[in-house]
Design a protein around this motif. Structure first.
Motif, short mmCIF file in Angstrom:
data_model
loop_
_atom_site.label_atom_id
_atom_site.label_comp_id
_atom_site.label_asym_id
_atom_site.label_seq_id
_atom_site.Cartn_x
_atom_site.Cartn_y
_atom_site.Cartn_z
N GLY A 32 0.78 -1.24 0.00
CA GLY A 32 0.00 0.00 0.00
C GLY A 32 0.80 1.28 0.00
N VAL A 33 2.07 1.21 0.39
CA VAL A 33 2.83 2.45 0.48
C VAL A 33 2.97 3.12 -0.88
CG1 VAL A 33 5.15 1.43 0.22
CG2 VAL A 33 4.84 3.56 1.52
N ASN A 34 3.09 2.34 -1.93
CA ASN A 34 3.25 2.94 -3.25
C ASN A 34 1.94 3.49 -3.80
OD1 ASN A 34 6.18 2.43 -3.69
ND2 ASN A 34 5.51 0.31 -3.40
N ASN A 35 0.82 2.91 -3.37
CA ASN A 35 -0.47 3.54 -3.67
C ASN A 35 -0.51 4.93 -3.07
OD1 ASN A 35 -0.88 0.51 -3.67
ND2 ASN A 35 -2.88 1.11 -4.44
N GLN A 36 -0.10 5.04 -1.80
CA GLN A 36 -0.10 6.33 -1.12
C GLN A 36 0.90 7.28 -1.78
OE1 GLN A 36 2.65 7.54 1.03
NE2 GLN A 36 1.50 9.46 1.22
N TYR A 37 2.09 6.80 -2.07
CA TYR A 37 3.15 7.65 -2.63
C TYR A 37 2.74 8.22 -3.99
CZ TYR A 37 7.78 9.10 -4.22
OH TYR A 37 8.85 9.82 -4.69
N ARG A 38 2.04 7.41 -4.78
CA ARG A 38 1.62 7.85 -6.12
C ARG A 38 0.32 8.65 -6.10
NH1 ARG A 38 2.51 2.55 -9.99
NH2 ARG A 38 4.41 1.75 -8.99
N GLY A 39 -0.25 8.83 -4.93
CA GLY A 39 -1.47 9.62 -4.82
C GLY A 39 -2.71 8.90 -5.30
N ARG A 40 -2.68 7.57 -5.22
CA ARG A 40 -3.84 6.79 -5.65
C ARG A 40 -4.95 6.90 -4.59
NH1 ARG A 40 -1.26 2.62 -9.19
NH2 ARG A 40 -3.03 1.23 -8.84
#
Length: 205
Positions: free
Chosen positions: A77-85
């Motif tokens: 989930g961290v990359n969802n958050q980082y990419r602004g998803r």
């Protein structure tokens, strides 16, 4: 009796970006379980730095892990958050991943979900809005926890440990972002009881 198997699903935090193989938290967890008398197999890891929920799902399709797994862990989930998803997208895709993990394990109680750590406290986040990152991480973790408990899987919160570690040099690798083996050891302290319970409290299949 066959040794219990261990499937670890995730992203950079599960593959252990920047640490030796033995320093990854799934590897450390397996060592701790064996020391505790649970002779678990080495973990099969499906994880790569940068993956979002949908990318992990596609990777699971490609890897097609076979058989029934004694323990399945999920940290994503961290990359969802980082990419602004969107958080709503995360909920839907996380739910699907969690249900797949439960299918691999044969019982949701054999699935251990690990919270997303807070990268906003790291040196990498210098100059960014750390408070906003923390709020986003908390939102995504609330979703993951809600879905985990709904399915009666096991939830482990390592986010406080990540925040306490902060940007301490011995708690991060050289990129100033990813946890060191020493920080992962703190996570394993929190994960171990739930992993032990998942492997000991249910009849083996």
């Amino acid at each position: 009796m066959a040794r219990p198997t261990f499937l670890a699903l995730g992203d950079s935090y599960t593959i252990g970006e920047g640490v030796p193989e033995a320093g990854r938290w799934p590897e450390q967890l397996a060592v701790r379980l064996r020391a505790d008398g649970i002779d678990v197999d080495p973990p099969r890891i499906i994880a790569t730095t940068g993956w979002t929920t949908d990318e992990l799902s596609a990777a699971i399709d490609a890897a097609a892990p076979q058989g029934r797994w004694g323990l399945v862990t999920l940290l994503i989930g961290v990359n969802n958050q980082y990419r602004g998803r969107a958080a709503s997208e995360y909920r839907e895709q996380f739910r699907q991943l969690l249900e797949r993990a439960a299918t691999f394990a044969g019982d949701a109680r054999r699935v251990v979900v690990v919270s997303i750590p807070d990268w906003g406290v790291t040196a990498f986040a210098e100059g960014r809005d750390r408070a906003a990152i923390a709020r986003d991480i908390d939102t995504f973790n609330a979703i993951a926890r809600d879905e985990t408990l709904r399915l009666h899987a096991r939830w482990v919160d390592v986010t406080p440990a990540s925040r306490k570690a902060g940007a301490a040099p011995d708690m991060l690798v050289a990129d100033g972002l990813h946890p060191s083996a020493a920080q992962y050891a703190l996570w394993v302290d929190a994960i171990l009881p739930e992993a032990r319970a998942a492997l000991r409290e249910l009849p083996r299949r």
